[in-house]
Design a protein around this motif. Structure first.
Motif, PDB file in Angstrom:
ATOM      1  N   ILE A   1      42.735  65.758  31.655  1.00  0.00           N
ATOM      2  CA  ILE A   1      41.331  65.602  31.270  1.00  0.00           C
ATOM      3  C   ILE A   1      41.056  66.320  29.943  1.00  0.00           C
ATOM      4  CG2 ILE A   1      38.956  66.246  31.891  1.00  0.00           C
ATOM      5  CD1 ILE A   1      39.732  65.593  34.813  1.00  0.00           C
ATOM      6  N   LEU A   2      41.637  67.509  29.781  1.00  0.00           N
ATOM      7  CA  LEU A   2      41.458  68.229  28.510  1.00  0.00           C
ATOM      8  C   LEU A   2      42.035  67.419  27.351  1.00  0.00           C
ATOM      9  CD1 LEU A   2      42.361  71.918  29.491  1.00  0.00           C
ATOM     10  CD2 LEU A   2      40.081  71.010  28.999  1.00  0.00           C
ATOM     11  N   CYS A   3      43.215  66.837  27.580  1.00  0.00           N
ATOM     12  CA  CYS A   3      43.893  66.129  26.496  1.00  0.00           C
ATOM     13  C   CYS A   3      43.207  64.818  26.146  1.00  0.00           C
ATOM     14  CB  CYS A   3      45.356  65.889  26.855  1.00  0.00           C
ATOM     15  SG  CYS A   3      46.299  67.412  26.873  1.00  0.00           S
ATOM     16  N   SER A   4      42.426  64.276  27.062  1.00  0.00           N
ATOM     17  CA  SER A   4      41.698  63.054  26.707  1.00  0.00           C
ATOM     18  C   SER A   4      40.229  63.380  26.426  1.00  0.00           C
ATOM     19  CB  SER A   4      41.819  62.017  27.830  1.00  0.00           C
ATOM     20  OG  SER A   4      41.339  62.574  29.033  1.00  0.00           O
ATOM     21  N   GLY A   5      39.931  64.663  26.248  1.00  0.00           N
ATOM     22  CA  GLY A   5      38.556  65.087  26.006  1.00  0.00           C
ATOM     23  C   GLY A   5      38.232  65.257  24.532  1.00  0.00           C
ATOM     24  N   THR A   6      37.365  66.211  24.237  1.00  0.00           N
ATOM     25  CA  THR A   6      36.964  66.459  22.853  1.00  0.00           C
ATOM     26  C   THR A   6      38.104  67.144  22.097  1.00  0.00           C
ATOM     27  OG1 THR A   6      36.140  68.672  23.343  1.00  0.00           O
ATOM     28  CG2 THR A   6      34.592  66.863  23.641  1.00  0.00           C
ATOM     29  N   ASN A   7      37.985  67.198  20.775  1.00  0.00           N
ATOM     30  CA  ASN A   7      39.015  67.877  19.984  1.00  0.00           C
ATOM     31  C   ASN A   7      39.177  69.328  20.405  1.00  0.00           C
ATOM     32  OD1 ASN A   7      39.710  65.666  18.499  1.00  0.00           O
ATOM     33  ND2 ASN A   7      38.229  66.101  16.849  1.00  0.00           N
ATOM     34  N   GLU A   8      38.048  69.960  20.666  1.00  0.00           N
ATOM     35  CA  GLU A   8      38.112  71.365  21.094  1.00  0.00           C
ATOM     36  C   GLU A   8      38.901  71.510  22.393  1.00  0.00           C
ATOM     37  OE1 GLU A   8      33.848  71.817  21.019  1.00  0.00           O
ATOM     38  OE2 GLU A   8      34.060  73.723  19.936  1.00  0.00           O
ATOM     39  N   GLN A   9      38.710  70.560  23.297  1.00  0.00           N
ATOM     40  CA  GLN A   9      39.439  70.629  24.572  1.00  0.00           C
ATOM     41  C   GLN A   9      40.939  70.427  24.356  1.00  0.00           C
ATOM     42  OE1 GLN A   9      36.785  67.789  26.654  1.00  0.00           O
ATOM     43  NE2 GLN A   9      36.772  69.268  28.333  1.00  0.00           N
ATOM     44  N   LYS A  10      41.279  69.470  23.472  1.00  0.00           N
ATOM     45  CA  LYS A  10      42.701  69.249  23.175  1.00  0.00           C
ATOM     46  C   LYS A  10      43.328  70.501  22.579  1.00  0.00           C
ATOM     47  CE  LYS A  10      41.924  64.561  22.162  1.00  0.00           C
ATOM     48  NZ  LYS A  10      41.660  63.613  21.094  1.00  0.00           N
ATOM     49  N   GLU A  11      42.604  71.107  21.658  1.00  0.00           N
ATOM     50  CA  GLU A  11      43.118  72.344  21.044  1.00  0.00           C
ATOM     51  C   GLU A  11      43.302  73.437  22.086  1.00  0.00           C
ATOM     52  OE1 GLU A  11      40.468  73.416  17.819  1.00  0.00           O
ATOM     53  OE2 GLU A  11      40.898  71.482  16.847  1.00  0.00           O
ATOM     54  N   MET A  12      42.354  73.477  23.015  1.00  0.00           N
ATOM     55  CA  MET A  12      42.436  74.480  24.072  1.00  0.00           C
ATOM     56  C   MET A  12      43.710  74.276  24.896  1.00  0.00           C
ATOM     57  SD  MET A  12      39.788  75.098  27.252  1.00  0.00           S
ATOM     58  CE  MET A  12      38.254  75.315  26.417  1.00  0.00           C
ATOM     59  N   ALA A  13      44.025  73.010  25.178  1.00  0.00           N
ATOM     60  CA  ALA A  13      45.222  72.699  25.963  1.00  0.00           C
ATOM     61  C   ALA A  13      46.495  73.067  25.189  1.00  0.00           C
ATOM     62  CB  ALA A  13      45.239  71.225  26.349  1.00  0.00           C
ATOM     63  N   GLN A  14      46.517  72.698  23.900  1.00  0.00           N
ATOM     64  CA  GLN A  14      47.716  72.991  23.104  1.00  0.00           C
ATOM     65  C   GLN A  14      47.937  74.493  22.963  1.00  0.00           C
ATOM     66  OE1 GLN A  14      50.106  70.713  21.681  1.00  0.00           O
ATOM     67  NE2 GLN A  14      51.145  72.696  21.599  1.00  0.00           N
ATOM     68  N   GLU A  15      46.866  75.193  22.693  1.00  0.00           N
ATOM     69  CA  GLU A  15      46.972  76.650  22.522  1.00  0.00           C
ATOM     70  C   GLU A  15      47.495  77.293  23.805  1.00  0.00           C
ATOM     71  OE1 GLU A  15      46.130  80.711  22.874  1.00  0.00           O
ATOM     72  OE2 GLU A  15      45.036  79.214  24.059  1.00  0.00           O
ATOM     73  N   SER A  16      47.020  76.768  24.917  1.00  0.00           N
ATOM     74  CA  SER A  16      47.443  77.317  26.197  1.00  0.00           C
ATOM     75  C   SER A  16      48.926  77.017  26.467  1.00  0.00           C
ATOM     76  CB  SER A  16      46.553  76.734  27.301  1.00  0.00           C
ATOM     77  OG  SER A  16      46.988  77.162  28.551  1.00  0.00           O
ATOM     78  N   LEU A  17      49.335  75.777  26.151  1.00  0.00           N
ATOM     79  CA  LEU A  17      50.754  75.428  26.313  1.00  0.00           C
ATOM     80  C   LEU A  17      51.621  76.347  25.446  1.00  0.00           C
ATOM     81  CD1 LEU A  17      53.085  73.613  27.325  1.00  0.00           C
ATOM     82  CD2 LEU A  17      52.583  72.055  25.437  1.00  0.00           C
ATOM     83  N   ASN A  18      51.152  76.636  24.236  1.00  0.00           N
ATOM     84  CA  ASN A  18      51.915  77.520  23.344  1.00  0.00           C
ATOM     85  C   ASN A  18      52.195  78.867  24.005  1.00  0.00           C
ATOM     86  OD1 ASN A  18      51.622  75.448  21.552  1.00  0.00           O
ATOM     87  ND2 ASN A  18      50.182  76.526  20.185  1.00  0.00           N
ATOM     88  N   ARG A  19      51.217  79.354  24.759  1.00  0.00           N
ATOM     89  CA  ARG A  19      51.420  80.663  25.401  1.00  0.00           C
ATOM     90  C   ARG A  19      52.245  80.580  26.678  1.00  0.00           C
ATOM     91  NH1 ARG A  19      46.817  82.280  27.336  1.00  0.00           N
ATOM     92  NH2 ARG A  19      45.517  80.629  26.460  1.00  0.00           N
ATOM     93  N   TRP A  20      52.132  79.470  27.420  1.00  0.00           N
ATOM     94  CA  TRP A  20      52.755  79.432  28.752  1.00  0.00           C
ATOM     95  C   TRP A  20      54.153  78.812  28.777  1.00  0.00           C
ATOM     96  CZ3 TRP A  20      50.945  82.206  32.717  1.00  0.00           C
ATOM     97  CH2 TRP A  20      49.617  82.667  32.625  1.00  0.00           C
ATOM     98  N   TRP A  21      54.519  78.093  27.708  1.00  0.00           N
ATOM     99  CA  TRP A  21      55.790  77.373  27.737  1.00  0.00           C
ATOM    100  C   TRP A  21      56.982  78.308  27.974  1.00  0.00           C
ATOM    101  CZ3 TRP A  21      58.308  73.132  28.610  1.00  0.00           C
ATOM    102  CH2 TRP A  21      59.617  72.980  28.128  1.00  0.00           C
ATOM    103  N   TRP A  22      57.112  79.312  27.096  1.00  0.00           N
ATOM    104  CA  TRP A  22      58.300  80.165  27.183  1.00  0.00           C
ATOM    105  C   TRP A  22      58.326  81.009  28.455  1.00  0.00           C
ATOM    106  CZ3 TRP A  22      62.332  78.865  24.484  1.00  0.00           C
ATOM    107  CH2 TRP A  22      62.167  78.188  23.273  1.00  0.00           C
ATOM    108  N   PRO A  23      57.195  81.629  28.818  1.00  0.00           N
ATOM    109  CA  PRO A  23      57.221  82.352  30.097  1.00  0.00           C
ATOM    110  C   PRO A  23      57.589  81.456  31.286  1.00  0.00           C
ATOM    111  CG  PRO A  23      55.307  83.004  28.820  1.00  0.00           C
ATOM    112  CD  PRO A  23      55.941  81.858  28.083  1.00  0.00           C
ATOM    113  N   SER A  24      57.227  80.157  31.214  1.00  0.00           N
ATOM    114  CA  SER A  24      57.602  79.259  32.314  1.00  0.00           C
ATOM    115  C   SER A  24      59.123  79.101  32.384  1.00  0.00           C
ATOM    116  CB  SER A  24      56.995  77.867  32.141  1.00  0.00           C
ATOM    117  OG  SER A  24      55.618  77.963  31.997  1.00  0.00           O
ATOM    118  N   LEU A  25      59.744  78.987  31.225  1.00  0.00           N
ATOM    119  CA  LEU A  25      61.209  78.863  31.222  1.00  0.00           C
ATOM    120  C   LEU A  25      61.864  80.134  31.768  1.00  0.00           C
ATOM    121  CD1 LEU A  25      62.119  77.071  27.855  1.00  0.00           C
ATOM    122  CD2 LEU A  25      61.415  76.101  30.043  1.00  0.00           C
TER     123      LEU A  25
END
Lengths: 311, 255
Positions: free
Chosen positions: A169-193
């Motif tokens: 839903i974030l990724c198909s939302g407003t630009n701000e929501q997409k940015e929020m999703a990307q920024e969050s992925l940037n922080r969680w990707w490596w710790p997930s691995l």
């Protein structure tokens, strides 16, 4: 003694589950207690970063879903503590180990949840990684843990779907929501691995665990499965995996990542994450500041029993 | 068949919804911090029920206002002055004794209210309360059992529970104030006046509190009220600023 050990080995070899009353090597018991209690602690410490957003969830539906999810984590904690108790340790002892930092829990929960998108990422990535770990572990040799995990995995699947729905839903939302999703992925990707643990060559407990069929697949194998699945999902969301070295190996047909920052991994495990102190002190105060509640319940029960005896 | 644009019905549904929403919010604050794991589960469960009821009531309110605002808009884009919950719901969660005593007082009230409302001539009200009553029955069982344990547990738990009761008692009278909305002719066959519930509530609650060895606070003249008119304690504004922050920061966004 030799017979007992032989029966144990035989049961392991034919895939017969080991049950609480069966004889088992002391180290098998010890390793299981360590593993199951670590898992239980991860569930209840894991309630904190997500619980952090229950009061701020942006719609009624999201609020109820998140509450239900965090409630599930408490339920998982409960049956894992019960599974560990079958090995001869009490819930109080395990809590004590957690509160005195003798026991570990999944290091990912020492990272802060800073935006609503983090709730989506935890469902998608953290629960996604946990499912991969746990569906494999559900085949482990210890009966109560194996059965508990089967149930846990079913619920974790809902959690992952919930997380992916939030991210979608974030990724198909407003630009701000997409940015929020990307920024969050940037922080969680490596710790997930990092959730899959050190490379196989540096995993101190692995060989015994594999021999006893407490562990079925290696850290690196499971991590690879996660990467291959998640990279494809990120494409569907239109998100970029924050790894410039990520590339597809056409021979192995799998995605190769850059090197994980293991200094960060060990640093967070050793207590230097942003939230290590908060997490433990929140758990401690939930337990210690409320000891009077448990005392009250015990005292009431004793009074009741006395009255019943007198009657 | 429903009275469209009937302001009293809208107001009444909003009251029922706000009571559940704000109470559910306070309960949800325990998640991860409860005295025992079993209570993390129980309180989170009750919180979900409450917020679920709120969703139904606010959806119904939205319907009777021809969907000028959705349930989410009513939740996230109203200021404290437009919230109509009882004051008792918004008080900070306090310690476990405070949470349990509040829950017991409110569960007892909600149970009696929904029991009557399930026979409402309004389909929204009867449908929602019929379903919710089953859950409220569990909530009441849960809070009643804890009141016994805390009141008649240890000296310390007794003291904390008595203190909580002394404070909360001041907010109980508001539950039974029937104002012009409840007396509106258009609601006549739809609702039960809350003032009609008072004596039964008092009988049940007082006898249970006494079983728990608690002392009923002296009748107070300084009972507090105002929530139904939007006159709240200062706590509600802070609760809402937390609850609404994400939705209000990104108006128009879907979640």
């Amino acid at each position: 003694m030799v017979d007992l050990e032989l029966t144990f080995e035989k049961n392991l070899s034919i895939g017969q589950k080991i049950e609480p009353r069966d004889w088992m090597p002391e180290n098998y018991r010890k390793q299981l207690i360590r593993l199951i209690s670590q898992h239980a602690h991860s569930e209840i410490v894991g309630m904190l970063p997500e619980g952090n957003w229950i009061t701020r969830a942006p719609s009624l539906r999201r609020k109820i879903a998140l509450l239900a999810k965090v409630q599930d984590e408490a339920g998982h904690g409960l049956y894992l503590y019960c599974a560990a108790e079958t090995l001869g340790i009490s819930r109080e002892e395990m809590f004590d180990q957690l509160h005195t930092k003798k026991a570990k829990y999944s290091s990912i929960f020492n990272y802060p949840t800073l935006t609503w998108a983090d709730i989506g990422m935890i469902g998608w990535l953290v629960d996604g990684a946990a499912i991969i770990n746990q569906t494999t572990m559900a085949k482990c040799s210890y009966g109560p843990y194996s059965r508990g995990l089967l149930r846990i995995c079913k619920e974790e699947n809902f959690h992952k779907i919930q997380g992916m729905e939030i991210v979608g839903i974030l990724c198909s939302g407003t630009n701000e929501q997409k940015e929020m999703a990307q920024e969050s992925l940037n922080r969680w990707w490596w710790p997930s691995l990092m959730m899959f643990g050190p490379h196989d060559t540096n995993s101190p407990n692995s060989s015994d665990l594999m021999k006893w069929k407490i562990k079925i697949k290696s850290n690196d194998e499971l991590r690879q499965r996660f990467v291959d699945m998640t990279v494809e999902q990120a494409k569907v969301f239109g998100l970029t995996i924050p790894d410039p070295e990520l590339k597809f190996n056409t021979e192995t047909r799998s995605w190769e990542t850059g090197e994980i920052n293991w200094d960060e991994f060990y640093s967070v495990i050793n207590g230097n994450g942003l939230c290590n102190n908060e997490r433990i002190s929140a758990r401690r105060s939930a337990y210690e500041d409320n000891s009077w509640v448990r005392d009250a319940a015990t005292s009431y029960k004793i009074k009741k029993n006395k009255k019943a005896e007198a009657a | 068949m429903h009275l469209k644009n009937d302001n009293s019905l809208f107001e009444y549904l909003v009251r029922l919804g706000d009571d559940r929403l704000i109470l559910g919010h306070r309960l949800s604050e325990w998640c991860g911090h409860a005295p025992i794991l079993e209570e993390d589960i129980a309180l989170a469960n009750i919180a979900q029920d409450c917020i679920g009821h709120a969703t139904h009531f606010l959806n119904a309110a939205s319907e009777v206002e021809n969907k000028i605002k959705t349930a989410d808009e009513l939740t996230y884009f109203r200021d404290a002055i437009d919230y109509k919950n009882l004051l008792i719901m918004e008080l900070p969660k306090g310690d476990f004794a405070f949470t349990i005593v509040r829950q017991f007082l409110v569960d007892s009230f909600t149970f009696l209210l929904y029991e009557k409302l399930q026979n409402s001539g309004n389909k929204f009200i009867s449908d929602i309360t019929t379903k919710a009553l089953k859950e409220v029955q569990y909530h009441l069982r849960h809070s009643s059992q804890w009141v016994l344990r805390l009141g008649d547990g240890t000296e310390l738990s007794h003291e904390k529970t008595q203190n909580a009761l002394n404070i909360l008692w001041l907010y109980t009278n508001e539950m039974f104030e029937s104002d012009e909305i409840e007396n509106s002719p258009s609601l006549k066959n739809f609702i039960t006046k809350s003032s009609d519930l008072e004596s039964e509530w008092e009988n049940k609650v007082i006898s249970h509190l006494q079983n728990a060895t608690l002392k009923i606070p002296e009748m107070q003249t300084n009972y507090l009220s105002g929530g139904r008119r939007g006159i709240h304690t200062e706590h509600l504004g802070h609760l809402l600023s937390e609850m609404q922050i994400v939705a209000r920061t990104y108006p128009g966004a879907k979640w």
